[in-house]
Design a protein around this motif. Sequence first.
Motif, PDB file in Angstrom:
ATOM      1  N   ASN A  21       0.419 -29.269 132.614  1.00 25.81           N
ATOM      2  CA  ASN A  21      -0.651 -28.645 131.838  1.00 25.81           C
ATOM      3  C   ASN A  21      -1.206 -29.635 130.802  1.00 25.81           C
ATOM      4  O   ASN A  21      -0.458 -30.130 129.949  1.00 25.81           O
ATOM      5  CB  ASN A  21      -0.101 -27.410 131.123  1.00 25.81           C
ATOM      6  CG  ASN A  21      -1.202 -26.559 130.516  1.00 25.81           C
ATOM      7  OD1 ASN A  21      -2.333 -27.019 130.323  1.00 25.81           O
ATOM      8  ND2 ASN A  21      -0.877 -25.313 130.229  1.00 25.81           N
ATOM      9  N   PRO A  22      -2.499 -29.963 130.853  1.00 26.19           N
ATOM     10  CA  PRO A  22      -3.070 -30.950 129.911  1.00 26.19           C
ATOM     11  C   PRO A  22      -2.926 -30.558 128.444  1.00 26.19           C
ATOM     12  O   PRO A  22      -2.922 -31.429 127.567  1.00 26.19           O
ATOM     13  CB  PRO A  22      -4.551 -31.008 130.319  1.00 26.19           C
ATOM     14  CG  PRO A  22      -4.596 -30.496 131.715  1.00 26.19           C
ATOM     15  CD  PRO A  22      -3.499 -29.488 131.810  1.00 26.19           C
ATOM     16  N   SER A  23      -2.811 -29.249 128.177  1.00 22.79           N
ATOM     17  CA  SER A  23      -2.697 -28.818 126.783  1.00 22.79           C
ATOM     18  C   SER A  23      -1.421 -29.352 126.132  1.00 22.79           C
ATOM     19  O   SER A  23      -1.379 -29.555 124.907  1.00 22.79           O
ATOM     20  CB  SER A  23      -2.717 -27.292 126.707  1.00 22.79           C
ATOM     21  OG  SER A  23      -1.624 -26.730 127.416  1.00 22.79           O
ATOM     22  N   LEU A  24      -0.389 -29.605 126.930  1.00 18.23           N
ATOM     23  CA  LEU A  24       0.847 -30.162 126.376  1.00 18.23           C
ATOM     24  C   LEU A  24       0.623 -31.586 125.872  1.00 18.23           C
ATOM     25  O   LEU A  24       1.130 -31.966 124.811  1.00 18.23           O
ATOM     26  CB  LEU A  24       1.951 -30.150 127.436  1.00 18.23           C
ATOM     27  CG  LEU A  24       2.385 -28.765 127.952  1.00 18.23           C
ATOM     28  CD1 LEU A  24       3.393 -28.912 129.070  1.00 18.23           C
ATOM     29  CD2 LEU A  24       2.972 -27.944 126.806  1.00 18.23           C
TER      30      LEU A  24
ATOM     31  N   GLU B  52      -2.325 -32.783 124.964  1.00 20.13           N
ATOM     32  CA  GLU B  52      -3.239 -32.678 123.824  1.00 20.13           C
ATOM     33  C   GLU B  52      -2.479 -32.295 122.558  1.00 20.13           C
ATOM     34  O   GLU B  52      -2.732 -32.839 121.473  1.00 20.13           O
ATOM     35  CB  GLU B  52      -4.321 -31.653 124.129  1.00 20.13           C
ATOM     36  CG  GLU B  52      -5.251 -32.068 125.268  1.00 20.13           C
ATOM     37  CD  GLU B  52      -6.194 -30.946 125.674  1.00 20.13           C
ATOM     38  OE1 GLU B  52      -6.120 -29.858 125.055  1.00 20.13           O
ATOM     39  OE2 GLU B  52      -6.983 -31.153 126.610  1.00 20.13           O
ATOM     40  N   ALA B  53      -1.541 -31.365 122.673  1.00 17.07           N
ATOM     41  CA  ALA B  53      -0.750 -30.949 121.513  1.00 17.07           C
ATOM     42  C   ALA B  53       0.100 -32.097 120.986  1.00 17.07           C
ATOM     43  O   ALA B  53       0.236 -32.281 119.771  1.00 17.07           O
ATOM     44  CB  ALA B  53       0.138 -29.765 121.888  1.00 17.07           C
ATOM     45  N   SER B  54       0.666 -32.888 121.904  1.00 18.71           N
ATOM     46  CA  SER B  54       1.490 -34.023 121.462  1.00 18.71           C
ATOM     47  C   SER B  54       0.642 -35.090 120.781  1.00 18.71           C
ATOM     48  O   SER B  54       1.078 -35.715 119.809  1.00 18.71           O
ATOM     49  CB  SER B  54       2.236 -34.626 122.653  1.00 18.71           C
ATOM     50  OG  SER B  54       1.322 -35.096 123.631  1.00 18.71           O
TER      51      SER B  54
ATOM     52  N   VAL C 156      -2.130 -34.458 119.114  1.00 22.37           N
ATOM     53  CA  VAL C 156      -2.492 -33.902 117.810  1.00 22.37           C
ATOM     54  C   VAL C 156      -1.343 -34.075 116.825  1.00 22.37           C
ATOM     55  O   VAL C 156      -1.556 -34.342 115.630  1.00 22.37           O
ATOM     56  CB  VAL C 156      -2.876 -32.411 117.956  1.00 22.37           C
ATOM     57  CG1 VAL C 156      -3.017 -31.755 116.589  1.00 22.37           C
ATOM     58  CG2 VAL C 156      -4.176 -32.274 118.740  1.00 22.37           C
TER      59      VAL C 156
END
Length: 325
Positions: A209-212, A214-216, A218
């Motif tokens: 999941n790309p959101s993982l 992105e969160a890292s 950030v």
Amino acid sequence: MQKVSSGAQLSPKAKRKSISYDKYGYLFVAPFFIVFLIFQLYPILFTFYTSVTDAAGWDKILNNKVIGFANFQQLFDPNSNIFSFFWGALGNTVIMWLFNFIPQIGMALLLASWFTDTRLHLKFQGGFKVLIFMPNIITAATIGMLFMSLFSYPVAPVNTLLQQFGLANQPTDFFRSVPISRGLISFLQWWMWYGNTMIIMIAGILGINPSLFEASLVDGCSSRQVFWKVTLPLIKPILLYNLVTSLVGGLTMFDIPHMMTRGNPNNTTNTVARFIYTQGFETPNNFNIASASSVVLFIIIVICSLILNAIMKDREPRAVRRAAK
């Protein structure tokens, strides 16, 4: 408007329209099962049967007798002539597999992390992937013959270049050296397969999941932290797949050692698959020993695969398991 009652029988036209064509699907899958039964399942069962017979020679391949586990006793008896050759070939196979697989998985992980890192923005990625994968589409026999020609003795391109650049005063017989022979085989196995392993790793990373990521980013994680803390744990099933398939391919290594060295020097590059080949298809055609060796190799692969699966299996913390109970 007249309605047809639910209990009324269908007309012949309606029956023809309601014919199911599901049975035709079996015609499409039948070729696979026919080929599998004839060329895979039957040889496997015949190998297990031959391993407990006295099928030594073409005359006994069909007219044989069951002798129990006598063939296996020869493989495990230190006083047998077969013992040293079989276990020596297994040791050679493991050594050459480890020397090609460890760099292979390391290079594949490194390249996969580079090609999927959004911070790097590497150019010409498609071209690099094609060039890296290309050795995998060349047949192993072709590569074996090519490198045998390059490193042959006394006249060969490598020997000529070494003498022209003053690095050697006389031709070198590379295939009489155990480290060089094993090193060449390991290098070719690595060169052929690291591109394929890289593609599988890239596919596994792209499935995260790309959101993982992105969160890292950030949170201020570096590329190295993202790889070790996010990417690597989530591609563990893909890593297990590569480990098992490489294990199977490495322990059944045959074509490159057979084409390049024929097991020389002094059987130090002889693999288990080549040992099975020489026992079964060279004089005196010991099909029983070849079949018994195949069964032992099969059992070793199954055990090693189960061990790898147990090591790589995700385990829940004890507190979570207790709470679930």
